[in-house]
Design a protein around this motif. Structure first.
Motif, mmCIF file in Angstrom:
data_model
loop_
_atom_site.group_PDB
_atom_site.id
_atom_site.type_symbol
_atom_site.label_atom_id
_atom_site.label_comp_id
_atom_site.label_asym_id
_atom_site.label_seq_id
_atom_site.Cartn_x
_atom_site.Cartn_y
_atom_site.Cartn_z
ATOM 1 N N ARG B 103 0.845 -1.196 0.000
ATOM 2 C CA ARG B 103 0.000 0.000 0.000
ATOM 3 C C ARG B 103 0.877 1.243 0.000
ATOM 4 O O ARG B 103 2.076 1.157 0.158
ATOM 5 C CB ARG B 103 -0.951 -0.009 1.195
ATOM 6 C CG ARG B 103 -0.256 -0.005 2.543
ATOM 7 C CD ARG B 103 -1.295 0.049 3.686
ATOM 8 N NE ARG B 103 -0.623 0.096 4.975
ATOM 9 C CZ ARG B 103 -1.240 0.214 6.155
ATOM 10 N NH1 ARG B 103 -2.560 0.292 6.201
ATOM 11 N NH2 ARG B 103 -0.570 0.248 7.281
ATOM 12 N N ASN B 141 -5.452 7.342 4.000
ATOM 13 C CA ASN B 141 -5.318 6.605 5.263
ATOM 14 C C ASN B 141 -3.908 6.778 5.758
ATOM 15 O O ASN B 141 -2.950 6.602 4.999
ATOM 16 C CB ASN B 141 -5.558 5.105 5.039
ATOM 17 C CG ASN B 141 -5.121 4.280 6.235
ATOM 18 O OD1 ASN B 141 -5.686 4.390 7.323
ATOM 19 N ND2 ASN B 141 -4.061 3.500 6.071
ATOM 20 N N GLU B 142 -3.771 7.152 7.000
ATOM 21 C CA GLU B 142 -2.450 7.253 7.634
ATOM 22 C C GLU B 142 -1.429 7.835 6.656
ATOM 23 O O GLU B 142 -0.415 7.213 6.326
ATOM 24 C CB GLU B 142 -2.006 5.879 8.157
ATOM 25 C CG GLU B 142 -2.973 5.364 9.225
ATOM 26 C CD GLU B 142 -2.558 4.029 9.839
ATOM 27 O OE1 GLU B 142 -1.696 3.364 9.259
ATOM 28 O OE2 GLU B 142 -3.105 3.680 10.893
ATOM 29 N N ASP B 266 -4.783 7.058 15.194
ATOM 30 C CA ASP B 266 -4.891 5.600 15.162
ATOM 31 C C ASP B 266 -4.054 5.051 16.303
ATOM 32 O O ASP B 266 -2.816 5.113 16.267
ATOM 33 C CB ASP B 266 -4.410 5.064 13.807
ATOM 34 C CG ASP B 266 -5.427 5.318 12.702
ATOM 35 O OD1 ASP B 266 -6.517 5.841 13.002
ATOM 36 O OD2 ASP B 266 -5.128 4.999 11.536
ATOM 37 N N TYR B 268 -2.470 2.417 18.726
ATOM 38 C CA TYR B 268 -1.983 1.052 18.893
ATOM 39 C C TYR B 268 -0.943 1.016 20.011
ATOM 40 O O TYR B 268 0.258 0.938 19.748
ATOM 41 C CB TYR B 268 -1.402 0.550 17.571
ATOM 42 C CG TYR B 268 -2.451 0.434 16.494
ATOM 43 C CD1 TYR B 268 -3.246 -0.706 16.416
ATOM 44 C CD2 TYR B 268 -2.693 1.465 15.593
ATOM 45 C CE1 TYR B 268 -4.253 -0.815 15.453
ATOM 46 C CE2 TYR B 268 -3.701 1.364 14.637
ATOM 47 C CZ TYR B 268 -4.471 0.214 14.570
ATOM 48 O OH TYR B 268 -5.460 0.104 13.633
ATOM 49 N N GLU B 316 -8.899 4.563 14.905
ATOM 50 C CA GLU B 316 -8.618 3.131 14.991
ATOM 51 C C GLU B 316 -8.045 2.881 16.382
ATOM 52 O O GLU B 316 -7.145 3.587 16.814
ATOM 53 C CB GLU B 316 -7.573 2.700 13.946
ATOM 54 C CG GLU B 316 -7.946 3.060 12.512
ATOM 55 C CD GLU B 316 -6.944 2.531 11.470
ATOM 56 O OE1 GLU B 316 -5.972 1.850 11.861
ATOM 57 O OE2 GLU B 316 -7.139 2.819 10.281
#
Ligand SMILES: [Zn+2]
Ligand SMILES: [Zn+2]
Ligand SMILES: [Zn+2]
Lengths: 655, 655, 655
Positions: B103, B141-142, B266, B268, B316
């Motif tokens: 990606r 995205n990101e 996001d 994590y 996320e």
């Protein structure tokens, strides 16, 4: 004498005169100019602009400063690269072109660059040949730095093929010399031969050695041509070069220096210590992080004295923190003075500091100068003044020679052999040589580094830490020398073409001592084992040889399995292992004493050097230390005393 | 509120309705869709297929779920790459093209990709502009993840040259600004300027900084254009973006977020902790491997709140083990709930979990979801339910703001400066800033991250851990602010073009406190030394500055050699060294108290955050811990008590 | 029987006869010839030169030595590369061509090389088909060594596309099988599919697995074609191949060996131990640095016996230090003999030593031979003599089989899965398998390595350390087998296409034991935790699974949080964690005893192997150790006794 590296082009012209006056006030004699200035001297092809340089020289000359000019070839300008893109070298590890944007972006095999380099050198040489202030030249800058000796370009490949044809004559003789029958590498024509890079797995060692020899000769060819241009047009000027540490040039340093009037060294004790000892633990590393290791800079001084005609210069010396090591500590107070004296002790005639004023811009803006960016004086200023005054007060003779009765043989081609054929990751050629050197220095012994072709008749002890290729000419020279010879392991094990000695190691050395190396092993540095010498135990084993011993050879140190670790006859001591430095110190002391070389019982972190009538004692520790020099001579201290102050030195004179 | 990332295209259509019903049952409000779905939306050039997305939205809308759509530009399909191969970026470390197969395979300087991205965005925006269920958009995205801000392509080079021309006007002014005279890097024309990559050795720092600025602006240009497309066609919808940690974008995050309605993060915690603390020893690492470091996620929350308009979203959040760190532990029971509350405490309005159901295929098949591959519920399900219920029971106000009286200034361009000019391997910009942040958080202090252009008038204490470039506008803002300012080392040392401050460091800060940095050194992290503050000793030294001190400046901490380590006047506290966190905690406590900022004596592993009327106490340890909040206010616990349960939290309300 | 690898082309012809006489005197039966000799056999295209080989064979045959010939394809000559440059492989990590200059410089997808390889093989096969001294063939050499299975060439890409089309039929079915919907990786045509290399970030795991399967099949295709050429023209000769360790081929070793008469192994215990245990601490590493790890070589012996028809050969055995590991120690006295016997114990019929005489030139000049460069005999000579005599004196039956009642299933495709999806850096497939093997060997258990398609009906215990892909055929075979089955973690978790088992792990194994893997975590190797088994504590945790347990399943070991670590029913024992070897030893002992497999309480560093009527006890330590074999059988020692001498062995015979 003292000097400085100066870049007037980095500063407004109205600062130049004050700079010159201050240089004079600091007691400087020499100013190095024009390094890296090609784009300023020739802003477009064939359009020269020497006005600024003429003016800078004039301003400096007015203060009676003497000028050393540099050929600006370490930094070809962008317009030249765009005109001849084949100037750019190719990375041998990746195959990608190494682009413009920093320095040394040239390939020694580019004929375009060769021609352009000689052209700009000639233009400069002609212009300043009879300038009364100009006294000498520095070629290029730190030649071969940044791994530029080797290029993977097409230019290099074709030049290599021609070089091979010249060296070997026929392809059959190359096949025979290398042993290309191995792995079906036989060639039918020189044009088939690739550079020994980017192959599936390791390439042929003889092929690699030839490529290194070729690459070194390309550097020498280029450098010699530049010297010739300068000497032709400026017969009254000296020509020199500022060398980086010998192991980093990947070139034959004796050959590189041969045509020079003398050699220079660029001395960065902290940066070099940081890089060389990067894998050391906290205690070992921290101890010298702000002083430099007591033997590291000295070792380079002795190296460069070895390739110079007699004495040498320091062309650049670190006056404060630098910018290029992993970490860049500040020198402890007194170290700039101490390093200057240490260089003098080892044979320096002139110390130039890098640089006059810290640059406010570009890659080296964190590299300290004698003056700061705001034109204030850094701490180095006072230390240089002190050094200048002490030189005068002690009446130190900067023309005296270092007279050593102990030589170490160094040779780039043998370094190459050990790099090509490492055999054990724990074998580091530079470290091996350094450990022998450090052991000798801890005994107060001055060391000459000499080439394998040197006259050895004046030495009492010759030490050869690592020299796989030992030819018969050297054997004869060693036989003729009165010296006792110490060989480290691997000595003589290889032929000129990097094949094994057919009679086994130590090859031709067997003529001097009847031993054979029956097998060789390498161990991890943390998996070594004891050796016994005179009842004491030491650590050894990164490289071990199993020896068969002939008549008249005695074993003087043994591995714990009773195999011979060090053997000896009258002429030769052969070490079959890589030991710790402690063992080397003890063994070399015994050998030196036996040869009539005076040794000293120096406290830890104290070093002694002798030059002319002077003896210099250096203290790399935080405690004052008393040195007992013995009663053999009558000494008079002209600086300090037997009690050497912390991070300082004492100087005595033999009366 | 709660939400989830959902990929209906990964699952049979007959599962969608049950999914929607369960989402509703879990209490979700938002569902993010269509991320990475370009090849599904436009399987061939110009052939659109929105049926599946229309249906998915319809099924979800039926359960009153609100839809956030994504532009699918993080994953251009293969047919598009094949049509315009110049979309692919080029690796700046190797020069090779970064191919299709994962990606983010696009170059921000590809005009073809720019045009195609806006086209697909417009197609989507037009289609869903008036859909009643669609409430907002996520761009891409990101953005910039996987080191994609920088490309070594020809497209990038030519765009860079044009950007330089626009910035500097004339080549002379660029030469002057950078100092290209150094190493003969002078240019005659913008077309000569290469990207500062793949050179022989390090490239010019000003050149590097310009390239980073340019690259950042290319990202912003691309992102802003996409926002504009969405806002033009969907004026009623919000537009947001899901950010990765700020230091990883290599772009100006304030600029990236400026045109958004709000910013998302996001989150994590375990993956990030594993990567950031990878070099830590067993004890330090193991302690937080299943909880995340107490300050690491929080620091990102505060970062993103800083670039957002007021509060922010989590787009996320990790509901279980992920797949992309070196090691991927399972969160301890309770941590999914704890992290959700921690985000809320720092200003999150909505928490979306990634992802609804673990994918059975492709790169992220080992990345946990709320539901497992077999459609069973993972342990996260219950923790989300608990969090949902607690939000309701505590009547937590998700629209309240975090009101902090302490600000830290952050700036990507200053991060670039320290990355370009590391000077010591032990200087890590992200770690330096994190240590200051962690020290403040251990004191129970809430922190605003603000840009250098922020209004500082409402703060009592402003902390600037690492900001080499400090311009005069900021100096004026600092002067105008009532706050006391804490500067870490390197502050103000550089000009806008990454040259040294001509008056020496701290440059313009000298207007606020009369000190000069006379020299700088860096040391290995294991070779530090003591500093003394109020009779106690701490460890410091990765970066040390030697200060000259003017009038009215007092030294409040000293190195063991008596040099100043921390100096102060009424307005400014300046740290001339990088110390341990313990020292920062003690010093910042003293400064905060002096400024009237309330601090707390929190037990180890306890953190306190305040938002609106609520205070939240988090316990990252295995033991229940009692917290003494002082008697100054009347508090009522709405969740838990002063005795905070292990891996849990307590919430109080000010009455 | 004994043999040797000989390169007559490296030595003057006048040495050959004496060599042959000495080989005979040493008791050798076989001589391997012509490996790597293409440039000597065909110095120019189509010009053959077999004279030297004919003569060498004649000289050897005169001493009744039997000849094994090699196809010389591991080293295509330079003229062939120059004619067909597409022979060269492309590095998948850098995209650069891997050039000529070493060996294995060929791409398995080059049709030019395929054709040329079969041509030279056929020329040789025809010439020597009826030569009375020639008995067999070795194909190529160490196929796939130096990471040559994978190439990033255009040839490989196009062959891969064709292979995919063949495997999947339609592009839709590929998209479906892989799940290309993820990240918009959907393809419209096979011609769009790139090799899964050099992408922005990690590529699709199914794509990677397909590429590995394809690459493996390319190697098998090439190898099978060569075997076919040899078998067609030389129906009377055996055809074999000398394998490197199984995990290094990156190919399906069972498939590679299928068409061979038997398989060979190249045995380098010290080099392999140095590489495999490179990250171990001093004590762990030093202990076996001169013996090799007691189980490492044995494991490869059992692997190769597993892919062979019954027994196997050692085609190359290390007779002294080698040249290619990080460090290259000397074997301890006795180890060459011990390794030879160890190979025999595990099923070797013939041991050939590499090489007759150390080469004086080229890449392997530091690789010991039986004879030294100066033609003297190395220490290996006497050890080989001793081994030869002991073989005769013990009347050891080299045709006997190893009869094991314990099998381990090995499979390259499962190795690929764990390499593609590491999930935790501390998960090393080779180490995981090795630890199970070592645990079994410490119990005196002989192990068969079998393929997933093997007949399992004769085993009592089947151990599957790591097998993510378990298909239904294997489940049926396991059901049918009387054996108890031990599965390590990850077992059955994946489908054939490297997607997650839709019913969760252990996938199809759920048919044998009703458990489900609800989540998976990985931890740093230094951050593990205790597990409890029968009251004792062991260390585990690099890979942990959370299990849901169905009926009839009992938990026999637990994590400290009480979760199940090992579960069991009558048929299956499933380990949900990676533990230390100690735990595996204890658990496997219990399981073996329960299955009626005899285990032994062996002292540390003692290993026991049984073959035919013989039992062999090996002592890898420096102390004599007494072994208690129990009183169950009547044993007669034919070499040594129950007190096994240091670095030696004892052999008994069942009476
Ligand atoms: Zn320099
Ligand atoms: Zn994501
Ligand atoms: Zn081999």
């Amino acid at each position: 004498m003292l000097g400085v590296c100066y870049y007037p082009e980095h500063w407004p012209q109205d600062m130049w005169q004050q700079d010159a006056i201050e240089m004079r006030a600091l007691g400087l004699t020499y100013v190095r100019l024009a390094e890296f200035s090609w784009s300023k001297l020739e802003p477009q092809e064939g359009t020269y602009n020497f006005d600024w340089l003429d003016k800078a020289i004039a301003v400096l000359a007015e203060q009676d400063l003497k000028i050393i000019l540099c050929t600006p070839t370490a930094t070809p300008p962008k317009w030249l690269i765009d005109k001849f893109p084949d100037i750019l070298p190719v990375d041998i590890n990746t195959g990608t072109t190494r682009g413009f944007g920093s320095r040394r972006h040239y390939d020694f095999s580019s004929e375009n660059y060769f021609r352009e380099s000689m052209r700009i050198s000639e233009v400069m040489a002609k212009r300043y040949a009879s300038h009364p202030a100009v006294v000498g030249w520095q070629t290029d800058n730190e030649i071969a730095c940044h791994d530029t000796t080797h290029s993977g370009s097409d230019n290099a490949k074709h030049a290599f093929q021609a070089w091979l044809e010249k060296r070997y004559g026929t392809i059959e003789s190359l096949n025979e010399a290398w042993g290309t029958i191995f792995w079906s590498m036989e060639y039918q024509d020189f044009s088939q031969i690739e550079l020994p890079i980017l192959a599936v797995t390791e390439t042929h060692p003889s092929h690699q050695l030839a490529y290194r020899r070729f690459s070194s000769e390309q550097v020498v060819r280029y450098h010699d041509a530049m010297i010739a241009v300068l000497k032709k047009h400026c017969p009254e000027h000296f020509v020199t070069h500022n060398f980086i540490p010998m192991t980093d040039t990947q070139a034959d340093n004796f050959a590189l220096a041969e045509k020079l009037n003398f050699a220079c060294y660029d001395n960065y004790p902290l940066g070099r210590t940081d890089l060389f000892f990067a894998d050391r633990d906290t205690d070992t590393f921290k101890r010298y992080m702000r002083t430099g290791h007591p033997d590291f800079a000295s070792c380079s001084f002795d190296h460069v004295r070895g390739i110079s005609k007699d004495n040498f210069w320091i062309m650049e010396q670190q006056p404060g923190p630098v910018n290029w090591a992993h970490h860049n500590p500040r020198p402890l107070p007194g170290m700039v003075r101490l390093w200057s004296w240490e260089a003098v002790a080892h044979g320096a005639e002139t110390i130039c500091y890098f640089r006059w004023r810290q640059a406010a811009f570009a890659q080296e803006q964190m590299h300290a100068g004698i003056k700061r960016v705001d034109n204030s004086k850094s701490v180095a200023w006072q230390e240089i003044e002190q050094f200048r005054d002490e030189l005068a007060e002690t009446e130190f003779d900067l023309t005296a020679s270092v007279n050593s009765s102990v030589a170490m043989i160094m040779s780039t081609s043998n370094q190459w052999v050990t790099e090509i054929e490492r055999q054990g990751d724990s074998f580091d050629h530079q470290l091996v040589e350094f450990e022998y050197y450090s052991a000798l220095r801890q005994l107060g012994i001055d060391v000459d580094f000499v080439s394998p072709n040197a006259d050895l008749s004046s030495y009492k002890l010759v030490v050869v830490p690592c020299m796989p290729i030992v030819d018969k000419v050297l054997i004869s020279a060693l036989e003729a020398s009165p010296a006792h010879i110490v060989f480290g392991p691997r000595s003589g094990a290889k032929t000129e073409e990097l094949t094994l000695a057919p009679e086994l190691g130590p090859g031709n050395i067997q003529r001097l001592i009847p031993i054979k190396v029956e097998s060789t092993e390498t161990l991890r540095a943390d998996c070594t084992m004891p050796i016994l010498y005179k009842g004491a135990s030491y650590s050894a084993g990164r490289w071990n040889e199993e020896l068969a011993i002939g008549e008249g050879v005695k074993t003087i140190a043994r591995f714990s399995n009773q195999q011979a670790a060090v053997v000896q006859n009258d002429k030769i001591t052969y070490l079959a292992t890589l030991s710790d430095v402690e063992f080397l110190r003890v063994l070399l002391n015994d050998l030196a004493v036996a040869c009539g070389v005076k040794t000293y019982l120096l406290p830890e972190d104290i070093r002694l050097s002798q030059r002319g009538q002077f003896g210099l004692l250096f203290n790399y520790s935080a405690q004052a230390k008393r040195v007992d020099l013995g009663a053999s001579e009558q000494l008079e201290f002209v600086l300090g005393s037997e009690e050497v102050a912390p991070y300082s030195l004492s100087i005595y004179k033999r009366v």
